[in-house]
Design an enzyme around this catalytic site. Structure first.
Site: not given
Length: 263
Positions: A145, A158
């Site tokens: 990501s 995350y």
């Protein structure tokens, strides 16, 4: 990008990017095992894609060793081979840093980072043995990501997990390079998945997303799937240990851009 006849496992495939990757693979002639922790949604997704080619669903929690063992064994029983692995399964948990609970931090890392390690290691062991017997080398793709590079104050686990995925990708690539097995990652920016739908529905939040996206739009899961297809193919035969960011130009940006008013 000849993928016809190859076999693949795609985790987190019940929806979003994982579903788009499974669909793209099927359209390219790949036989696919879709894995997800949501059994009902995953089975329905596999049925929806069945007209495109051979596709199966296996319920699995990628953060649990026994589930991973069963996933790989089931894939071998169903497909007879594993040429491609896409480690896409991932979760998020939002909380302010001072309020973040240990169990929530652990849960996100168990799925996003440990899950990629467990499934990656299990599949790599099979791929290495195949190479030793004279078979072709495979390809592993991890889902990273832009948040592996950026930090979000209320998305600590995350961000940490995706940073770990980038390093895992590099380490796996080096470890498996002697066998010709390539390991790369994809780092999506803002992609129109269920996870982003609620944000996109808020005009202020959508404007904030677009202000940091030079291409001026939110990405489509199919655009990530096309990168996965490339990385899985021989067209990417000299690429390993890399993270390819598909973010509409966000990473190079050090300012916000003007957003056009929408009708």
């Amino acid at each position: 990008m000849a993928l016809d006849g190859k076999t693949a496992i795609v985790t987190g495939a019940a929806a979003g990017i994982g579903h788009a990757i499974a669909e793209r693979f099927l359209r390219d002639g790949v036989r696919v095992v879709m894995a997800d922790i949501d059994g009902e949604k995953g089975a329905r997704a596999a049925r929806d894609l069945a007209a495109l080619g051979e596709v199966h669903f296996v319920k699995a929690d990628v953060g649990k060793t026994l589930d991973v063992h069963n996933l790989v064994a089931s894939a071998m029983d169903l497909l007879g081979d594993i040429d491609i692995l896409v480690n896409n399964a991932g979760i998020v948990h939002g909380a302010d840093f001072l309020d973040l609970k240990e169990e929530d931090f652990d849960r996100v890392l168990q799925v996003n980072l440990k899950g990629s390690f467990l499934v990656g290691q299990a599949v790599a062991r099979y791929m290495v043995e195949k190479v030793k017997k004279g078979g072709p080398a495979g390809a592993i793709i991890n889902m990273s990501s832009v948040n592996a590079v950026f930090a979000i104050a209320n998305q600590i686990p995350y961000s940490v997990s995706k940073g770990g995925v980038n390093q895992l990708t590099k380490a796996m690539a080096l470890a498996l390079a002697p066998y010709g097995i390539r390991v790369n990652a994809i780092g999506p920016g803002s992609i129109m998945t269920d996870m982003l739908a609620s944000v996109n529905a808020d005009p202020a939040a959508r404007r904030r997303i677009l202000s940091r996206t030079p291409l001026g739009r939110i990405g489509d899961p199919k655009e990530i799937a096309s990168i996965a297809a490339f990385l899985a193919s021989d067209d990417a035969s000299y690429i390993t240990g890399q993270t390819i960011y598909a973010d509409g130009g966000r990473l190079p940006l050090n300012y916000t851009v003007e957003v056009r008013e929408e009708d």
